[in-house]
Design an enzyme around this catalytic site. Structure first.
Site, PDB file in Angstrom:
ATOM      1  N   SER A   1      47.081  46.995  43.273  1.00  0.00           N
ATOM      2  CA  SER A   1      47.605  46.789  41.741  1.00  0.00           C
ATOM      3  C   SER A   1      46.503  46.522  40.797  1.00  0.00           C
ATOM      4  O   SER A   1      46.689  46.252  39.722  1.00  0.00           O
ATOM      5  CB  SER A   1      48.547  45.528  41.778  1.00  0.00           C
ATOM      6  OG  SER A   1      48.144  44.442  42.142  1.00  0.00           O
TER       7      SER A   1
ATOM      8  N   PHE B   1      33.806  43.746  30.094  1.00  0.00           N
ATOM      9  CA  PHE B   1      34.675  42.767  30.862  1.00  0.00           C
ATOM     10  C   PHE B   1      34.337  41.538  30.412  1.00  0.00           C
ATOM     11  O   PHE B   1      33.261  41.186  29.958  1.00  0.00           O
ATOM     12  CB  PHE B   1      34.768  42.920  32.169  1.00  0.00           C
ATOM     13  CG  PHE B   1      35.895  43.537  32.806  1.00  0.00           C
ATOM     14  CD1 PHE B   1      36.347  44.827  32.723  1.00  0.00           C
ATOM     15  CD2 PHE B   1      37.016  42.631  33.393  1.00  0.00           C
ATOM     16  CE1 PHE B   1      37.620  45.324  33.244  1.00  0.00           C
ATOM     17  CE2 PHE B   1      38.265  43.068  33.722  1.00  0.00           C
ATOM     18  CZ  PHE B   1      38.694  44.572  33.647  1.00  0.00           C
TER      19      PHE B   1
ATOM     20  N   GLN C   1      43.956  30.520  37.694  1.00  0.00           N
ATOM     21  CA  GLN C   1      43.567  31.127  36.595  1.00  0.00           C
ATOM     22  C   GLN C   1      44.919  31.930  36.178  1.00  0.00           C
ATOM     23  O   GLN C   1      45.570  32.565  36.886  1.00  0.00           O
ATOM     24  CB  GLN C   1      42.679  32.506  37.016  1.00  0.00           C
ATOM     25  CG  GLN C   1      42.472  33.304  35.687  1.00  0.00           C
ATOM     26  CD  GLN C   1      41.221  34.336  36.113  1.00  0.00           C
ATOM     27  OE1 GLN C   1      41.282  35.215  36.649  1.00  0.00           O
ATOM     28  NE2 GLN C   1      40.017  33.750  35.780  1.00  0.00           N
TER      29      GLN C   1
ATOM     30  N   HIS D   1      46.042  34.813  33.297  1.00  0.00           N
ATOM     31  CA  HIS D   1      45.639  36.144  32.888  1.00  0.00           C
ATOM     32  C   HIS D   1      46.181  36.076  31.408  1.00  0.00           C
ATOM     33  O   HIS D   1      47.535  36.039  31.402  1.00  0.00           O
ATOM     34  CB  HIS D   1      45.774  37.308  33.617  1.00  0.00           C
ATOM     35  CG  HIS D   1      45.158  38.379  33.255  1.00  0.00           C
ATOM     36  ND1 HIS D   1      45.497  39.163  31.939  1.00  0.00           N
ATOM     37  CD2 HIS D   1      44.045  39.070  33.625  1.00  0.00           C
ATOM     38  CE1 HIS D   1      44.481  40.042  31.705  1.00  0.00           C
ATOM     39  NE2 HIS D   1      43.631  40.237  32.853  1.00  0.00           N
TER      40      HIS D   1
ATOM     41  N   LEU E   1      50.702  42.971  35.264  1.00  0.00           N
ATOM     42  CA  LEU E   1      49.435  42.853  34.514  1.00  0.00           C
ATOM     43  C   LEU E   1      49.054  43.980  33.397  1.00  0.00           C
ATOM     44  O   LEU E   1      49.360  44.967  33.944  1.00  0.00           O
ATOM     45  CB  LEU E   1      48.086  42.904  35.493  1.00  0.00           C
ATOM     46  CG  LEU E   1      46.795  42.859  35.094  1.00  0.00           C
ATOM     47  CD1 LEU E   1      46.527  41.453  34.324  1.00  0.00           C
ATOM     48  CD2 LEU E   1      45.812  43.143  36.041  1.00  0.00           C
TER      49      LEU E   1
ATOM     50  N   GLU F   1      42.358  43.786  31.707  1.00  0.00           N
ATOM     51  CA  GLU F   1      41.435  43.295  30.666  1.00  0.00           C
ATOM     52  C   GLU F   1      40.864  44.611  30.083  1.00  0.00           C
ATOM     53  O   GLU F   1      40.386  44.554  29.007  1.00  0.00           O
ATOM     54  CB  GLU F   1      40.645  42.393  31.213  1.00  0.00           C
ATOM     55  CG  GLU F   1      39.687  41.519  30.193  1.00  0.00           C
ATOM     56  CD  GLU F   1      39.031  40.538  31.126  1.00  0.00           C
ATOM     57  OE1 GLU F   1      37.758  40.355  31.377  1.00  0.00           O
ATOM     58  OE2 GLU F   1      39.810  39.447  31.793  1.00  0.00           O
TER      59      GLU F   1
ATOM     60  N   ARG G   1      38.902  34.402  30.580  1.00  0.00           N
ATOM     61  CA  ARG G   1      40.426  34.192  30.461  1.00  0.00           C
ATOM     62  C   ARG G   1      41.005  32.816  30.481  1.00  0.00           C
ATOM     63  O   ARG G   1      42.153  32.866  29.849  1.00  0.00           O
ATOM     64  CB  ARG G   1      40.831  34.898  31.967  1.00  0.00           C
ATOM     65  CG  ARG G   1      40.337  36.303  32.090  1.00  0.00           C
ATOM     66  CD  ARG G   1      40.896  36.907  33.666  1.00  0.00           C
ATOM     67  NE  ARG G   1      40.591  38.007  33.765  1.00  0.00           N
ATOM     68  CZ  ARG G   1      40.725  38.817  34.837  1.00  0.00           C
ATOM     69  NH1 ARG G   1      40.866  38.283  35.856  1.00  0.00           N
ATOM     70  NH2 ARG G   1      40.399  40.124  34.956  1.00  0.00           N
TER      71      ARG G   1
ATOM     72  N   HIS H   1      47.381  34.662  37.523  1.00  0.00           N
ATOM     73  CA  HIS H   1      46.799  35.856  38.072  1.00  0.00           C
ATOM     74  C   HIS H   1      45.887  35.355  39.333  1.00  0.00           C
ATOM     75  O   HIS H   1      45.956  36.471  40.097  1.00  0.00           O
ATOM     76  CB  HIS H   1      46.002  36.400  36.840  1.00  0.00           C
ATOM     77  CG  HIS H   1      45.247  37.693  37.499  1.00  0.00           C
ATOM     78  ND1 HIS H   1      45.863  38.671  37.654  1.00  0.00           N
ATOM     79  CD2 HIS H   1      43.873  37.985  37.213  1.00  0.00           C
ATOM     80  CE1 HIS H   1      45.067  39.781  38.009  1.00  0.00           C
ATOM     81  NE2 HIS H   1      43.835  39.156  37.656  1.00  0.00           N
TER      82      HIS H   1
ATOM     83  N   ARG I   1      37.307  32.285  37.322  1.00  0.00           N
ATOM     84  CA  ARG I   1      36.556  33.930  37.865  1.00  0.00           C
ATOM     85  C   ARG I   1      36.559  34.577  36.748  1.00  0.00           C
ATOM     86  O   ARG I   1      37.289  34.752  35.712  1.00  0.00           O
ATOM     87  CB  ARG I   1      37.528  34.344  38.784  1.00  0.00           C
ATOM     88  CG  ARG I   1      37.088  35.701  39.191  1.00  0.00           C
ATOM     89  CD  ARG I   1      37.960  36.296  40.421  1.00  0.00           C
ATOM     90  NE  ARG I   1      39.048  36.630  39.901  1.00  0.00           N
ATOM     91  CZ  ARG I   1      39.447  37.828  39.171  1.00  0.00           C
ATOM     92  NH1 ARG I   1      38.589  38.825  38.876  1.00  0.00           N
ATOM     93  NH2 ARG I   1      40.882  38.124  38.914  1.00  0.00           N
TER      94      ARG I   1
ATOM     95  N   SER J   1      36.747  41.251  36.883  1.00  0.00           N
ATOM     96  CA  SER J   1      36.052  42.370  37.611  1.00  0.00           C
ATOM     97  C   SER J   1      35.189  41.846  38.723  1.00  0.00           C
ATOM     98  O   SER J   1      34.464  42.775  39.457  1.00  0.00           O
ATOM     99  CB  SER J   1      35.372  43.176  36.852  1.00  0.00           C
ATOM    100  OG  SER J   1      34.082  42.938  36.277  1.00  0.00           O
ATOM    101  N   ASN J   2      34.964  40.597  38.929  1.00  0.00           N
ATOM    102  CA  ASN J   2      34.225  39.990  40.035  1.00  0.00           C
ATOM    103  C   ASN J   2      35.131  39.956  41.249  1.00  0.00           C
ATOM    104  O   ASN J   2      34.494  39.776  42.523  1.00  0.00           O
ATOM    105  CB  ASN J   2      33.664  38.660  39.861  1.00  0.00           C
ATOM    106  CG  ASN J   2      32.327  38.540  39.328  1.00  0.00           C
ATOM    107  OD1 ASN J   2      31.658  39.694  39.145  1.00  0.00           O
ATOM    108  ND2 ASN J   2      31.924  37.456  38.840  1.00  0.00           N
TER     109      ASN J   2
ATOM    110  N   LEU K   1      37.182  42.182  42.815  1.00  0.00           N
ATOM    111  CA  LEU K   1      37.040  43.396  43.828  1.00  0.00           C
ATOM    112  C   LEU K   1      35.798  43.641  44.660  1.00  0.00           C
ATOM    113  O   LEU K   1      35.747  43.664  45.713  1.00  0.00           O
ATOM    114  CB  LEU K   1      37.441  44.542  43.066  1.00  0.00           C
ATOM    115  CG  LEU K   1      38.875  44.723  42.631  1.00  0.00           C
ATOM    116  CD1 LEU K   1      38.961  46.200  41.763  1.00  0.00           C
ATOM    117  CD2 LEU K   1      39.864  44.934  43.842  1.00  0.00           C
TER     118      LEU K   1
END
Length: 581
Positions: free
Chosen positions: A47, A116, A230, A232, A242, A245, A285, A353, A388, A391-392, A394
């Site tokens: 996802s 991002f 966190q 989102h 979601l 972003e 975020r 999130h 966080r 995109s860090n 993944l």
């Protein structure tokens, strides 16, 4: 009954699949197995939408990626882990391309990257807005190329088996039959993802119930930095699904009930916007979610049956761009909100999130329990600290899944051997306990769903975007009461085949452990940093709290203690948290 594997991976998502591949590549003679409570292609990695960060352009650098991550973490990350992460992330993303991941391309054929939040340079690789989907497919098909990797699909792990400070495997239930089995191993890697379902509004799938965190916690490993949760800023109301972003990276705006871009009224730490961070909507975020709360307090949000919302405006981007770069966003809005973002405003609200905290590991994914490793969102290395950057996560699954897999392979190769009789006895005891659970809870009076809902409400009210000592203490009391009521929870389904009610009971037990650890750590940290905002302690306190919290489960069944571990600083001393310079 007992099966043996040299390395056992718990979890079939991005981190787990990458770890299994790393084990198989490091030592092809090892017997590797993956046990997952869902078919791997149903793991929550599928996802993830927006992308994966890794330095790719000539005008970018590893140091810049590292500094953005350190600053974004509000200086609570371990900088040695961050430096290793940013160095290895591009190699992992390129390796994924060689395995078949269809990264989006620029017209000249180079890999496309997008902006991002919190990143000063465009460094987020993407596959339209289905990045996790394509990454998971690529990893799964790569695992299939290793025919000796054994999979236990739709098996649910209930216990880690530990003797004399070392893990030797797990006990798991085969969901299709209800059969319980002891699965032994020389090394175990936990890759079960996060625990967002301890909150009522979350982007997380129903499977993300903190199983792996609670398994390690009960086995004696500490959980680290659990107070940092966190939110989102853009989830769909009701479902929590979601809206990536990437929608804001492509130029989307956040509007309050008056149609006003309200983020310009708040300090997002962007004093000097760059061409990349040209949009206030690309702030970090935590600060965007906090701004939403202030808008609510000022009466500038919109009331709905599912709570207050603001609007995400994508209309000015046009159908061509949305269909090219945000097709999944358009699909989600159509299917779950019955709106078209090309012509209509998208209702959004902050939703839980990601968990910055998790099982305490070193830079190689090793926990304090010998032979036990962890990677992905379930683990806390820590590269994310108090917040966080988008995109860090993944590439974190890839980098530390690889590291944990290699380390576990070396350990299993060196320290394999006979399984102690005490482990097999523990396995039999757990199998007996699970049998008793069905019988004991058959006479229960409390509903599992009621306890779960009240737990989620207590967490949102007590440890939400803002919290204070009173709200946290009240939540702690409520969780203690829910723990007592859980003992009287009812299980009406006494069958063996796909007994989802029994699984829900076991998941709720794990979630209560995780929820209590979050509240305990949040009460102890008397400062505000990143996603942990204490209204009674509004300032960041580097002298007192530039340290990781470690929460341990005491031998007393539900006792907990917290101690602190210094943050590793290599090159960047704590400073003002700003973006865009």
């Amino acid at each position: 009954m007992s099966a043996f594997h040299d390395v056992l991976v718990i979890g079939g998502g991005g981190a787990g699949l990458r770890a299994a591949i790393a084990v198989a590549e490091t030592n092809p003679r090892l017997r590797v197995a993956i046990v997952s409570k869902v078919y791997p292609m149903r793991s929550h990695t599928v996802s993830a939408e927006g992308g994966a960060a890794g330095v790719a352009a000539d005008d970018d650098s590893l140091d810049e990626h590292a500094y953005d991550t350190v600053s974004g973490s509000d200086w609570l990350c371990d900088q040695d882990a961050v430096e290793a992460f940013v160095a290895e992330a591009p190699r992992e993303l390129l390796r994924l391309e060689h395995w078949g991941c269809p990264w989006s391309r620029q017209p000249d054929g180079h890999t496309a990257v997008r902006a991002f939040g919190g990143m000063k340079k465009k460094r987020t690789w993407f596959a339209a807005d289905r990045t996790g989907f394509h990454m998971l497919h690529t990893l799964f098909q790569t695992v299939l190329s290793f025919p000796d990797v054994v999979r236990y699909d739709e098996w649910y792990v209930t216990k880690l088996l530990v003797d004399n400070g070392r893990t030797y495997g797990v006990v798991a239930i085969e969901l299709a039959t209800g059969r319980t089995e002891t699965i032994t191993a020389s090394a175990v890697i936990v890759c079960t993802g996060g625990c967002g379902r301890v909150y009522p509004f979350t982007t997380n799938a129903n499977i993300k119930t903190g199983d792996g965190m609670a398994l390690a916690y009960r086995a004696g490993a500490p959980l680290k930095d659990m107070e940092f949760v966190q939110y989102h800023p853009t989830g769909l109301p009701f479902t929590g699904i979601l809206i990536t972003e990437a929608a804001r990276a492509e130029g989307g705006w956040l509007l309050n009930k008056d149609g006003y871009r309200y983020l310009q009224d708040y300090d997002l730490g962007i004093p000097e916007p760059t061409p990349v961070m040209r949009s206030m909507e690309l702030g970090p975020r935590d600060r965007l979610s906090q701004a939403f709360v202030h808008e609510f307090d000022k009466g500038r949000t919109i009331d709905t049956p599912y709570g207050p919302i603001v609007h995400l405006d994508l209309r000015h981007l046009g159908a061509e761009l949305i269909d090219a770069k945000l097709p999944f966003v358009r699909e989600l809005c159509s299917q779950y909100q019955n709106i078209d973002p090309v012509t209509e405003l998208v209702p959004v609200r902050p939703v839980v999130h990601y968990m910055m905290g998790g099982i305490h590991t070193d830079i190689h994914g090793a926990t304090p329990i010998q032979g036990l490793y962890a990677a992905g969102e379930v683990a806390c290395v820590s590269i994310n600290g108090a917040n966080r950057l988008g995109s860090n996560s993944l590439p974190e699954c890839l980098v530390f899944g690889t590291r944990a897999g290699r380390a576990a392979a070396v350990f299993a190769g060196q320290y394999g051997g006979a399984i102690p009789p005490a482990i097999l006895a523990q396995g039999r005891d757990e199998e007996d306990r699970l049998e008793r659970e069905l019988t004991r809870h058959a006479e229960g009076r409390e509903r599992i769903a009621d306890i779960r809902t009240e737990m989620q409400t207590a967490m949102e009210n007590g440890a939400g975007i803002y919290r204070d000592g009173d709200s946290l203490a009240k939540a702690a009391d409520e969780l203690q009461e829910l723990r007592l009521r859980f003992a009287d929870a009812a299980v009406d389904d006494h069958s063996r085949t796909f007994n989802t009610e029994l699984v829900a009971l076991l998941e709720l037990s794990f979630m209560l452990d995780v929820a209590e650890s979050i509240i305990t750590c949040a009460l102890q940290r008397e400062e505000s940093r990143g996603a942990h905002q204490r209204t009674d302690f509004p300032a960041r306190d580097d002298e007192g709290y530039l340290a990781h919290s470690l929460v341990y489960r005491e031998p007393d069944r539900h006792g907990r203690r917290v101690q602190y571990l210094p943050v590793t600083i290599t090159r960047w001393p704590p400073g003002e948290r700003v973006y865009g310079r």
